[in-house]
Design a protein around this motif. Structure first.
Motif, PDB file in Angstrom:
ATOM      1  N   HIS A  63      17.769   4.142   8.620  1.00 21.67           N
ATOM      2  CA  HIS A  63      16.913   5.081   7.903  1.00 21.67           C
ATOM      3  C   HIS A  63      17.119   6.501   8.442  1.00 21.67           C
ATOM      4  CE1 HIS A  63      13.529   6.621   5.694  1.00 21.67           C
ATOM      5  NE2 HIS A  63      13.043   7.125   6.825  1.00 21.67           N
ATOM      6  N   GLU A  64      17.189   6.641   9.745  1.00 25.95           N
ATOM      7  CA  GLU A  64      17.414   7.947  10.356  1.00 25.95           C
ATOM      8  C   GLU A  64      18.788   8.497   9.971  1.00 25.95           C
ATOM      9  OE1 GLU A  64      16.755  11.393  12.338  1.00 25.95           O
ATOM     10  OE2 GLU A  64      15.293   9.814  11.928  1.00 25.95           O
ATOM     11  N   GLN A  65      19.765   7.629   9.940  1.00 26.68           N
ATOM     12  CA  GLN A  65      21.111   8.035   9.543  1.00 26.68           C
ATOM     13  C   GLN A  65      21.117   8.534   8.092  1.00 26.68           C
ATOM     14  OE1 GLN A  65      24.103   4.935   9.602  1.00 26.68           O
ATOM     15  NE2 GLN A  65      25.292   6.165  11.038  1.00 26.68           N
ATOM     16  N   GLN A  66      20.434   7.817   7.222  1.00 25.42           N
ATOM     17  CA  GLN A  66      20.332   8.226   5.816  1.00 25.42           C
ATOM     18  C   GLN A  66      19.614   9.578   5.705  1.00 25.42           C
ATOM     19  OE1 GLN A  66      21.772   6.563   3.432  1.00 25.42           O
ATOM     20  NE2 GLN A  66      20.985   7.612   1.644  1.00 25.42           N
ATOM     21  N   HIS A  67      18.570   9.759   6.484  1.00 25.48           N
ATOM     22  CA  HIS A  67      17.832  11.020   6.492  1.00 25.48           C
ATOM     23  C   HIS A  67      18.730  12.169   6.957  1.00 25.48           C
ATOM     24  CE1 HIS A  67      14.547  13.821   6.902  1.00 25.48           C
ATOM     25  NE2 HIS A  67      14.920  14.043   8.156  1.00 25.48           N
ATOM     26  N   GLN A  68      19.519  11.932   7.997  1.00 25.86           N
ATOM     27  CA  GLN A  68      20.420  12.962   8.494  1.00 25.86           C
ATOM     28  C   GLN A  68      21.471  13.327   7.457  1.00 25.86           C
ATOM     29  OE1 GLN A  68      21.942  11.397  12.159  1.00 25.86           O
ATOM     30  NE2 GLN A  68      20.113  11.972  13.326  1.00 25.86           N
ATOM     31  N   ARG A  69      21.951  12.344   6.719  1.00 26.41           N
ATOM     32  CA  ARG A  69      22.943  12.620   5.671  1.00 26.41           C
ATOM     33  C   ARG A  69      22.355  13.498   4.579  1.00 26.41           C
ATOM     34  NH1 ARG A  69      25.089   6.495   5.284  1.00 26.41           N
ATOM     35  NH2 ARG A  69      26.473   6.548   7.076  1.00 26.41           N
ATOM     36  N   TRP A  70      21.128  13.181   4.159  1.00 26.06           N
ATOM     37  CA  TRP A  70      20.480  13.988   3.118  1.00 26.06           C
ATOM     38  C   TRP A  70      20.186  15.388   3.633  1.00 26.06           C
ATOM     39  CZ3 TRP A  70      20.467  13.368  -1.854  1.00 26.06           C
ATOM     40  CH2 TRP A  70      20.652  12.092  -2.381  1.00 26.06           C
ATOM     41  N   GLU A  71      19.800  15.505   4.884  1.00 24.42           N
ATOM     42  CA  GLU A  71      19.538  16.820   5.465  1.00 24.42           C
ATOM     43  C   GLU A  71      20.824  17.642   5.536  1.00 24.42           C
ATOM     44  OE1 GLU A  71      17.181  19.733   6.384  1.00 24.42           O
ATOM     45  OE2 GLU A  71      16.401  17.736   5.952  1.00 24.42           O
ATOM     46  N   LEU A  72      21.919  17.033   5.897  1.00 23.33           N
ATOM     47  CA  LEU A  72      23.209  17.712   5.922  1.00 23.33           C
ATOM     48  C   LEU A  72      23.603  18.160   4.517  1.00 23.33           C
ATOM     49  CD1 LEU A  72      25.764  18.610   7.400  1.00 23.33           C
ATOM     50  CD2 LEU A  72      26.663  16.297   7.035  1.00 23.33           C
ATOM     51  N   LEU A  73      23.385  17.309   3.534  1.00 30.01           N
ATOM     52  CA  LEU A  73      23.689  17.673   2.152  1.00 30.01           C
ATOM     53  C   LEU A  73      22.855  18.863   1.698  1.00 30.01           C
ATOM     54  CD1 LEU A  73      25.256  16.996  -0.415  1.00 30.01           C
ATOM     55  CD2 LEU A  73      23.395  15.443  -1.027  1.00 30.01           C
ATOM     56  N   ARG A  74      21.583  18.871   2.024  1.00 28.51           N
ATOM     57  CA  ARG A  74      20.723  20.009   1.676  1.00 28.51           C
ATOM     58  C   ARG A  74      21.204  21.290   2.360  1.00 28.51           C
ATOM     59  NH1 ARG A  74      16.590  16.313   3.037  1.00 28.51           N
ATOM     60  NH2 ARG A  74      15.901  15.217   1.185  1.00 28.51           N
ATOM     61  N   ARG A  75      21.585  21.167   3.628  1.00 24.94           N
ATOM     62  CA  ARG A  75      22.057  22.335   4.379  1.00 24.94           C
ATOM     63  C   ARG A  75      23.351  22.884   3.773  1.00 24.94           C
ATOM     64  NH1 ARG A  75      22.632  21.116  10.422  1.00 24.94           N
ATOM     65  NH2 ARG A  75      20.438  20.682  10.092  1.00 24.94           N
ATOM     66  N   LEU A  76      24.281  21.995   3.428  1.00 24.43           N
ATOM     67  CA  LEU A  76      25.525  22.425   2.803  1.00 24.43           C
ATOM     68  C   LEU A  76      25.270  23.084   1.455  1.00 24.43           C
ATOM     69  CD1 LEU A  76      27.940  19.475   3.612  1.00 24.43           C
ATOM     70  CD2 LEU A  76      28.083  21.818   4.441  1.00 24.43           C
ATOM     71  N   ASP A  77      24.319  22.546   0.708  1.00 23.56           N
ATOM     72  CA  ASP A  77      23.978  23.124  -0.587  1.00 23.56           C
ATOM     73  C   ASP A  77      23.434  24.534  -0.423  1.00 23.56           C
ATOM     74  OD1 ASP A  77      23.564  23.029  -3.443  1.00 23.56           O
ATOM     75  OD2 ASP A  77      21.429  22.830  -2.991  1.00 23.56           O
ATOM     76  N   ARG A  78      22.569  24.724   0.562  1.00 24.85           N
ATOM     77  CA  ARG A  78      22.005  26.055   0.803  1.00 24.85           C
ATOM     78  C   ARG A  78      23.080  27.028   1.294  1.00 24.85           C
ATOM     79  NH1 ARG A  78      16.994  23.413   3.270  1.00 24.85           N
ATOM     80  NH2 ARG A  78      18.415  23.150   4.990  1.00 24.85           N
ATOM     81  N   LEU A  79      23.983  26.573   2.148  1.00 29.37           N
ATOM     82  CA  LEU A  79      25.021  27.448   2.686  1.00 29.37           C
ATOM     83  C   LEU A  79      26.028  27.880   1.625  1.00 29.37           C
ATOM     84  CD1 LEU A  79      25.815  25.794   6.137  1.00 29.37           C
ATOM     85  CD2 LEU A  79      24.792  28.027   5.734  1.00 29.37           C
ATOM     86  N   THR A  80      26.322  27.040   0.675  1.00 30.04           N
ATOM     87  CA  THR A  80      27.332  27.361  -0.326  1.00 30.04           C
ATOM     88  C   THR A  80      26.750  28.003  -1.577  1.00 30.04           C
ATOM     89  OG1 THR A  80      27.206  25.120  -1.220  1.00 30.04           O
ATOM     90  CG2 THR A  80      28.900  25.543   0.447  1.00 30.04           C
ATOM     91  N   ASN A  81      25.445  28.109  -1.678  1.00 31.36           N
ATOM     92  CA  ASN A  81      24.826  28.662  -2.873  1.00 31.36           C
ATOM     93  C   ASN A  81      25.226  30.115  -3.109  1.00 31.36           C
ATOM     94  OD1 ASN A  81      23.269  28.710  -5.137  1.00 31.36           O
ATOM     95  ND2 ASN A  81      21.325  28.896  -4.076  1.00 31.36           N
ATOM     96  N   VAL A  82      25.085  30.964  -2.123  1.00 36.26           N
ATOM     97  CA  VAL A  82      25.407  32.389  -2.278  1.00 36.26           C
ATOM     98  C   VAL A  82      26.910  32.615  -2.479  1.00 36.26           C
ATOM     99  CG1 VAL A  82      25.355  34.640  -1.132  1.00 36.26           C
ATOM    100  CG2 VAL A  82      23.346  33.160  -1.068  1.00 36.26           C
ATOM    101  N   PRO A  83      27.789  32.029  -1.671  1.00 37.22           N
ATOM    102  CA  PRO A  83      29.221  32.249  -1.913  1.00 37.22           C
ATOM    103  C   PRO A  83      29.677  31.781  -3.295  1.00 37.22           C
ATOM    104  CG  PRO A  83      28.920  31.313   0.264  1.00 37.22           C
ATOM    105  CD  PRO A  83      27.591  31.268  -0.420  1.00 37.22           C
ATOM    106  N   MET A  84      29.153  30.681  -3.764  1.00 35.29           N
ATOM    107  CA  MET A  84      29.547  30.195  -5.086  1.00 35.29           C
ATOM    108  C   MET A  84      29.052  31.132  -6.185  1.00 35.29           C
ATOM    109  SD  MET A  84      31.446  27.659  -4.635  1.00 35.29           S
ATOM    110  CE  MET A  84      31.511  26.693  -6.115  1.00 35.29           C
ATOM    111  N   THR A  85      27.869  31.698  -6.014  1.00 31.10           N
ATOM    112  CA  THR A  85      27.351  32.658  -6.998  1.00 31.10           C
ATOM    113  C   THR A  85      28.213  33.913  -7.007  1.00 31.10           C
ATOM    114  OG1 THR A  85      25.114  31.800  -6.671  1.00 31.10           O
ATOM    115  CG2 THR A  85      25.317  33.959  -7.694  1.00 31.10           C
TER     116      THR A  85
END
Length: 60
Positions: free
Chosen positions: A15-37
């Motif tokens: 469960h913790e591993q799954q949570h970390q994966r989703w958190e990493l995905l959210r972080r990557l999404d936030r980091l790439t939002n501005v450059p992609m725009t």
């Protein structure tokens, strides 16, 4: 976002591993939002420059 598999048969470490994966995905999404725009606007500007007629003669 809701995880696709929310089964109760997972151990706490899974469960913790799954949570970390989703958190990493959210972080990557936030980091790439501005450059992609920014890239989208650059692409749009290049498309407009390419499609607008200029003073130069055509190659035909």
């Amino acid at each position: 976002m809701v995880p696709l598999s929310c089964g109760r048969d997972r151990s706490p470490s899974e469960h913790e591993q799954q949570h970390q994966r989703w958190e990493l995905l959210r972080r990557l999404d936030r980091l790439t939002n501005v450059p992609m725009t920014l890239l989208a606007f650059v692409w749009l500007a290049l498309l407009i420059v390419d499609l607008t007629p200029s003073g130069r003669p055509s190659a035909t």
